[in-house]
Design a protein around this motif. Structure first.
Motif, mmCIF file in Angstrom:
data_model
loop_
_atom_site.group_PDB
_atom_site.id
_atom_site.type_symbol
_atom_site.label_atom_id
_atom_site.label_comp_id
_atom_site.label_asym_id
_atom_site.label_seq_id
_atom_site.Cartn_x
_atom_site.Cartn_y
_atom_site.Cartn_z
ATOM 1 N N ILE A 1 0.760 -1.140 -0.004
ATOM 2 C CA ILE A 1 -0.037 -0.048 0.012
ATOM 3 C C ILE A 1 0.857 1.156 0.144
ATOM 4 O O ILE A 1 0.430 2.039 -0.950
ATOM 5 C CB ILE A 1 -0.930 -0.189 1.194
ATOM 6 C CG1 ILE A 1 -1.999 -1.135 1.102
ATOM 7 C CG2 ILE A 1 -1.506 1.396 1.231
ATOM 8 C CD1 ILE A 1 -3.086 -0.875 0.717
ATOM 9 N N ILE B 1 -7.602 1.271 -0.910
ATOM 10 C CA ILE B 1 -7.406 0.837 -2.358
ATOM 11 C C ILE B 1 -8.231 1.440 -3.201
ATOM 12 O O ILE B 1 -7.824 1.820 -4.442
ATOM 13 C CB ILE B 1 -7.235 -0.745 -2.459
ATOM 14 C CG1 ILE B 1 -8.849 -1.236 -2.028
ATOM 15 C CG2 ILE B 1 -6.019 -1.407 -1.608
ATOM 16 C CD1 ILE B 1 -8.552 -2.690 -2.476
ATOM 17 N N GLN B 2 -9.475 1.847 -2.989
ATOM 18 C CA GLN B 2 -10.344 2.488 -3.770
ATOM 19 C C GLN B 2 -9.754 3.953 -4.151
ATOM 20 O O GLN B 2 -9.864 4.385 -5.128
ATOM 21 C CB GLN B 2 -11.816 2.463 -3.120
ATOM 22 C CG GLN B 2 -12.824 3.196 -4.228
ATOM 23 C CD GLN B 2 -14.211 2.825 -3.612
ATOM 24 O OE1 GLN B 2 -14.532 2.961 -2.660
ATOM 25 N NE2 GLN B 2 -15.162 2.905 -4.565
ATOM 26 N N ALA C 1 -7.184 1.139 -7.190
ATOM 27 C CA ALA C 1 -6.311 -0.171 -7.227
ATOM 28 C C ALA C 1 -7.092 -1.333 -7.065
ATOM 29 O O ALA C 1 -7.044 -2.124 -6.221
ATOM 30 C CB ALA C 1 -5.128 -0.101 -6.339
ATOM 31 N N TRP D 1 -7.056 -5.077 -7.358
ATOM 32 C CA TRP D 1 -6.362 -6.058 -6.510
ATOM 33 C C TRP D 1 -7.295 -6.914 -5.906
ATOM 34 O O TRP D 1 -7.284 -8.277 -5.817
ATOM 35 C CB TRP D 1 -6.063 -5.124 -5.224
ATOM 36 C CG TRP D 1 -4.806 -4.604 -5.111
ATOM 37 C CD1 TRP D 1 -3.943 -4.110 -6.481
ATOM 38 C CD2 TRP D 1 -3.729 -4.183 -4.189
ATOM 39 N NE1 TRP D 1 -2.740 -3.331 -6.216
ATOM 40 C CE2 TRP D 1 -2.765 -3.283 -4.739
ATOM 41 C CE3 TRP D 1 -4.134 -4.227 -2.771
ATOM 42 C CZ2 TRP D 1 -1.883 -2.852 -4.095
ATOM 43 C CZ3 TRP D 1 -2.936 -3.608 -2.199
ATOM 44 C CH2 TRP D 1 -1.849 -3.363 -2.425
#
Length: 111
Positions: A20, A63-64, A68, A71
């Motif tokens: 991350i 991650i949003q 990404a 993933w």
């Protein structure tokens, strides 16, 4: 060889946090900016990157915000062909008999 197989959950959290962090730095974002975009506290992001326990919601928000979400697809990619369908398509095995030669009547056999 897959180095994740023998890793403990704590080690996996650390590796995830490192990924991350690398992704964030690759997007040229500081922690505060990413935390704001993700709607999480800066401390929650620091904990996630450090591998110090985080929740799934925080991970997903981060991650949003990093764009990404692919993933998630990598976790369980959709199978293009069902293994069960392949098994069903395989023809049933057939018994194959050996070819037998033409039998010679006993009276014509040489002794």
């Amino acid at each position: 060889m897959n180095t994740y197989v023998s890793a403990t959950p704590d080690e996996l959290q650390i590796r995830l946090g490192e990924q991350i962090r690398r992704l964030r730095l690759g997007r040229d974002l500081d922690q505060l900016t990413l935390a704001e975009r993700a709607g999480v506290s800066e401390k929650a992001l620091r904990n996630l990157e450090a591998g110090r326990g985080s929740n799934v919601a925080t991970l997903l928000q981060v991650i949003q915000a990093l764009d990404a979400l692919d993933w998630l697809q990598a976790l369980a990619p959709a199978a293009s062909v069902s293994p069960m369908a392949l098994l069903r398509q395989r023809p049933e095995p057939r018994r194959v008999s050996r070819r037998r030669g033409k039998r010679t009547p006993p009276e014509q056999q040489q002794r």
